[in-house]
Design an enzyme around this catalytic site. Sequence first.
Site, PDB file in Angstrom:
ATOM      1  N   ARG A 123     -51.886  14.611  19.978  1.00  9.98           N
ATOM      2  CA  ARG A 123     -50.674  14.109  20.676  1.00  9.98           C
ATOM      3  C   ARG A 123     -50.042  12.902  19.986  1.00  9.98           C
ATOM      4  O   ARG A 123     -49.310  12.144  20.596  1.00  9.98           O
ATOM      5  CB  ARG A 123     -50.961  13.782  22.139  1.00  9.98           C
ATOM      6  CG  ARG A 123     -51.405  14.977  22.944  1.00  9.98           C
ATOM      7  CD  ARG A 123     -51.067  14.816  24.412  1.00  9.98           C
ATOM      8  NE  ARG A 123     -51.410  16.021  25.135  1.00  9.98           N
ATOM      9  CZ  ARG A 123     -52.600  16.222  25.693  1.00  9.98           C
ATOM     10  NH1 ARG A 123     -53.524  15.298  25.634  1.00  9.98           N
ATOM     11  NH2 ARG A 123     -52.845  17.342  26.308  1.00  9.98           N
ATOM     12  N   LYS A 145     -37.515  11.278  11.139  1.00 11.41           N
ATOM     13  CA  LYS A 145     -37.349  12.729  11.244  1.00 11.41           C
ATOM     14  C   LYS A 145     -38.510  13.393  10.522  1.00 11.41           C
ATOM     15  O   LYS A 145     -38.799  13.048   9.362  1.00 11.41           O
ATOM     16  CB  LYS A 145     -36.034  13.166  10.601  1.00 11.41           C
ATOM     17  CG  LYS A 145     -34.836  12.958  11.492  1.00 11.41           C
ATOM     18  CD  LYS A 145     -33.617  13.639  10.887  1.00 11.41           C
ATOM     19  CE  LYS A 145     -32.406  13.434  11.773  1.00 11.41           C
ATOM     20  NZ  LYS A 145     -31.178  13.973  11.148  1.00 11.41           N
ATOM     21  N   GLU A 187     -28.447  10.678  -2.326  1.00 11.52           N
ATOM     22  CA  GLU A 187     -28.600  10.094  -0.976  1.00 11.52           C
ATOM     23  C   GLU A 187     -28.140   8.629  -0.963  1.00 11.52           C
ATOM     24  O   GLU A 187     -27.611   8.161   0.045  1.00 11.52           O
ATOM     25  CB  GLU A 187     -30.049  10.212  -0.485  1.00 11.52           C
ATOM     26  CG  GLU A 187     -30.541  11.635  -0.273  1.00 11.52           C
ATOM     27  CD  GLU A 187     -29.889  12.375   0.908  1.00 11.52           C
ATOM     28  OE1 GLU A 187     -29.153  11.749   1.692  1.00 11.52           O
ATOM     29  OE2 GLU A 187     -30.119  13.597   1.025  1.00 11.52           O
ATOM     30  N   LYS A 229     -29.650   2.581   6.331  1.00 10.19           N
ATOM     31  CA  LYS A 229     -30.249   3.628   7.167  1.00 10.19           C
ATOM     32  C   LYS A 229     -30.909   3.024   8.396  1.00 10.19           C
ATOM     33  O   LYS A 229     -30.825   3.569   9.500  1.00 10.19           O
ATOM     34  CB  LYS A 229     -31.239   4.466   6.363  1.00 10.19           C
ATOM     35  CG  LYS A 229     -31.829   5.558   7.239  1.00 10.19           C
ATOM     36  CD  LYS A 229     -32.130   6.844   6.575  1.00 10.19           C
ATOM     37  CE  LYS A 229     -32.494   7.854   7.671  1.00 10.19           C
ATOM     38  NZ  LYS A 229     -33.144   9.023   7.159  1.00 10.19           N
ATOM     39  N   GLU A 239     -29.994  10.844  17.134  1.00 13.05           N
ATOM     40  CA  GLU A 239     -28.816  11.566  16.630  1.00 13.05           C
ATOM     41  C   GLU A 239     -27.919  12.122  17.739  1.00 13.05           C
ATOM     42  O   GLU A 239     -27.571  13.303  17.752  1.00 13.05           O
ATOM     43  CB  GLU A 239     -29.249  12.689  15.686  1.00 13.05           C
ATOM     44  CG  GLU A 239     -28.139  13.087  14.730  1.00 13.05           C
ATOM     45  CD  GLU A 239     -28.600  14.009  13.635  1.00 13.05           C
ATOM     46  OE1 GLU A 239     -29.515  13.621  12.889  1.00 13.05           O
ATOM     47  OE2 GLU A 239     -28.063  15.115  13.537  1.00 13.05           O
ATOM     48  N   ARG A 243     -25.800   8.644  14.260  1.00 19.01           N
ATOM     49  CA  ARG A 243     -26.718   9.089  13.204  1.00 19.01           C
ATOM     50  C   ARG A 243     -26.216  10.327  12.481  1.00 19.01           C
ATOM     51  O   ARG A 243     -26.604  10.596  11.348  1.00 19.01           O
ATOM     52  CB  ARG A 243     -28.125   9.314  13.785  1.00 19.01           C
ATOM     53  CG  ARG A 243     -29.147   9.613  12.701  1.00 19.01           C
ATOM     54  CD  ARG A 243     -30.574   9.561  13.176  1.00 19.01           C
ATOM     55  NE  ARG A 243     -31.487   9.888  12.084  1.00 19.01           N
ATOM     56  CZ  ARG A 243     -32.779   9.664  12.102  1.00 19.01           C
ATOM     57  NH1 ARG A 243     -33.346   9.095  13.149  1.00 19.01           N
ATOM     58  NH2 ARG A 243     -33.538   9.987  11.071  1.00 19.01           N
ATOM     59  N   ASN A 247     -25.547  12.842   7.936  1.00 19.07           N
ATOM     60  CA  ASN A 247     -25.505  14.243   7.496  1.00 19.07           C
ATOM     61  C   ASN A 247     -24.280  14.531   6.635  1.00 19.07           C
ATOM     62  O   ASN A 247     -23.974  15.693   6.361  1.00 19.07           O
ATOM     63  CB  ASN A 247     -25.504  15.175   8.719  1.00 19.07           C
ATOM     64  CG  ASN A 247     -26.783  15.038   9.500  1.00 19.07           C
ATOM     65  OD1 ASN A 247     -27.850  14.890   8.911  1.00 19.07           O
ATOM     66  ND2 ASN A 247     -26.692  15.048  10.817  1.00 19.07           N
ATOM     67  N   HIS A 250     -24.281  17.328   4.201  1.00 14.84           N
ATOM     68  CA  HIS A 250     -25.462  18.154   4.468  1.00 14.84           C
ATOM     69  C   HIS A 250     -25.139  19.468   5.178  1.00 14.84           C
ATOM     70  O   HIS A 250     -25.970  20.368   5.177  1.00 14.84           O
ATOM     71  CB  HIS A 250     -26.496  17.370   5.284  1.00 14.84           C
ATOM     72  CG  HIS A 250     -27.254  16.363   4.461  1.00 14.84           C
ATOM     73  ND1 HIS A 250     -26.639  15.305   3.819  1.00 14.84           N
ATOM     74  CD2 HIS A 250     -28.568  16.255   4.159  1.00 14.84           C
ATOM     75  CE1 HIS A 250     -27.548  14.602   3.173  1.00 14.84           C
ATOM     76  NE2 HIS A 250     -28.729  15.149   3.361  1.00 14.84           N
ATOM     77  N   HIS A 254     -27.109  21.876   3.085  1.00 10.86           N
ATOM     78  CA  HIS A 254     -28.313  22.589   3.514  1.00 10.86           C
ATOM     79  C   HIS A 254     -28.176  24.092   3.313  1.00 10.86           C
ATOM     80  O   HIS A 254     -29.128  24.768   2.904  1.00 10.86           O
ATOM     81  CB  HIS A 254     -28.598  22.309   4.997  1.00 10.86           C
ATOM     82  CG  HIS A 254     -29.452  21.097   5.222  1.00 10.86           C
ATOM     83  ND1 HIS A 254     -29.567  20.486   6.436  1.00 10.86           N
ATOM     84  CD2 HIS A 254     -30.252  20.387   4.384  1.00 10.86           C
ATOM     85  CE1 HIS A 254     -30.383  19.448   6.347  1.00 10.86           C
ATOM     86  NE2 HIS A 254     -30.807  19.358   5.100  1.00 10.86           N
ATOM     87  N   HIS A 266     -32.372  19.466  -3.356  1.00 11.51           N
ATOM     88  CA  HIS A 266     -31.664  18.970  -2.173  1.00 11.51           C
ATOM     89  C   HIS A 266     -30.433  18.145  -2.576  1.00 11.51           C
ATOM     90  O   HIS A 266     -29.315  18.398  -2.113  1.00 11.51           O
ATOM     91  CB  HIS A 266     -32.635  18.146  -1.329  1.00 11.51           C
ATOM     92  CG  HIS A 266     -32.026  17.559  -0.098  1.00 11.51           C
ATOM     93  ND1 HIS A 266     -31.653  18.332   0.981  1.00 11.51           N
ATOM     94  CD2 HIS A 266     -31.681  16.280   0.221  1.00 11.51           C
ATOM     95  CE1 HIS A 266     -31.123  17.547   1.917  1.00 11.51           C
ATOM     96  NE2 HIS A 266     -31.126  16.303   1.476  1.00 11.51           N
TER      97      HIS A 266
HETATM   98  N1  GLY Z   1     -31.506  12.445   6.670  1.00 13.10           N
HETATM   99  C1  GLY Z   1     -30.651  12.180   7.745  1.00 13.10           C
HETATM  100  C2  GLY Z   1     -31.288  11.434   8.857  1.00 13.10           C
HETATM  101  O1  GLY Z   1     -32.382  10.917   8.707  1.00 13.10           O
HETATM  102  O2  GLY Z   1     -30.725  11.381   9.913  1.00 13.10           O
END
Ligand code: GLY
Length: 371
Positions: A123, A145, A187, A229, A239, A243, A247, A250, A254, A266
């Site tokens: 957990r 994430k 990035e 960040k 998000e 947040r 993206n 992306h 993606h 990527h």
């Molecule tokens: N890579 C995008 C984020 O961490 O929200």
Amino acid sequence: MNCTTQAIRIPAEPEGAYEVRIGSGLLAQALDAVAERFPGHRPFLVTDANVERSGHAAALIGESNTEGFVIDPPGEQSKTMRTVESIIAEMETKKFGRDTVIIALGGGTVGDMAGFAAAIFKRGVPCVQIPTTTVAQADSAIGGKTGVDSDLSKNAFGAFHHPAMVIVDCSTLKTLDDRHFRAGLVESIKHAMILDADYFDTIESNLDAILARDEDILCKLAQKNTAIKGRVVYEDPREKNLRRILNFGHTLGHAVETESDYSLLHGEAVAIGIMAACRIAEALDACSDEVGARACALFERLGLPLALPAEATLNALMDTMTRDKKAVGGLPRFILLDALGSVYAPADTFGVEVPPDILESVITRFDKIQD
Ligand code: GLY
């Protein structure tokens, strides 16, 4: 040149703040730092075969008898539930319990998998991220994430699980191969484009030193990326709105990465996504074409392909984008800019629905990669 170690604290609810330590030559002290932060915990190292070959795992373990798991083959093909099950099986076999602290040493896929294993093992146990690639140091190691891919889409299984600590050792970038090093810089360029035009200028004017892997400038980039960040994920950890700006590039990126079957890295795919976002914003009259021109010039200096692989057909890309977990009602949303360092946010909402005809004409303008 070695840079002075800096510590940036990122507030994170409900766990409390975590420290991002940035410097060079930090691997040899990393286990002590983990023991100091988690006294009485058993470290379990998750890394991959590339990082093991580069000598970084040995530099971290030193004379200790730290146990762990090596992901092999490295990379996206192993980013599956099966690998996470193997990591957990290894910890169970070795009788690791809730006093475990997982150490993720490697790039984005290692961090995502180790972080996900930490989120669900017993957990939830703490995870210390030690990123060794330009992508992971700029982006994926920070912000909590974690996840793995399904057969159909990226990060289909995942959890938010803040790292307990992040150690960014810029000297680990010395062993990164040139293609990964350059692609991962996308990035950092993304951070600059969405929030900080001065940072974009810094990258532009220092690109030669960055590519020469001058540790002083790499540490400065790491500090800037962490500050940007960290601020975004603190304000919107789950998000809900802000947040989403991370993206940028992306949505299509993606899809291109998936459809290329990961033959594109990527960052290479995100660079294509950023160029598409710039062209969409131009078509909507949201942004001047100077922004896209400067981004394109920087990507070209990085030697990025900026062309689609043959298998990334319009239909395949549209289909993958509608399956993306960030799609709303099956429709992809795009982060767009209205100026360099400024995200376009009609009605204070980030993520714009783009008319299909504009999207299709932008996608079909890309060249195809020649065999
Ligand atoms: N890579 C995008 C984020 O961490 O929200």
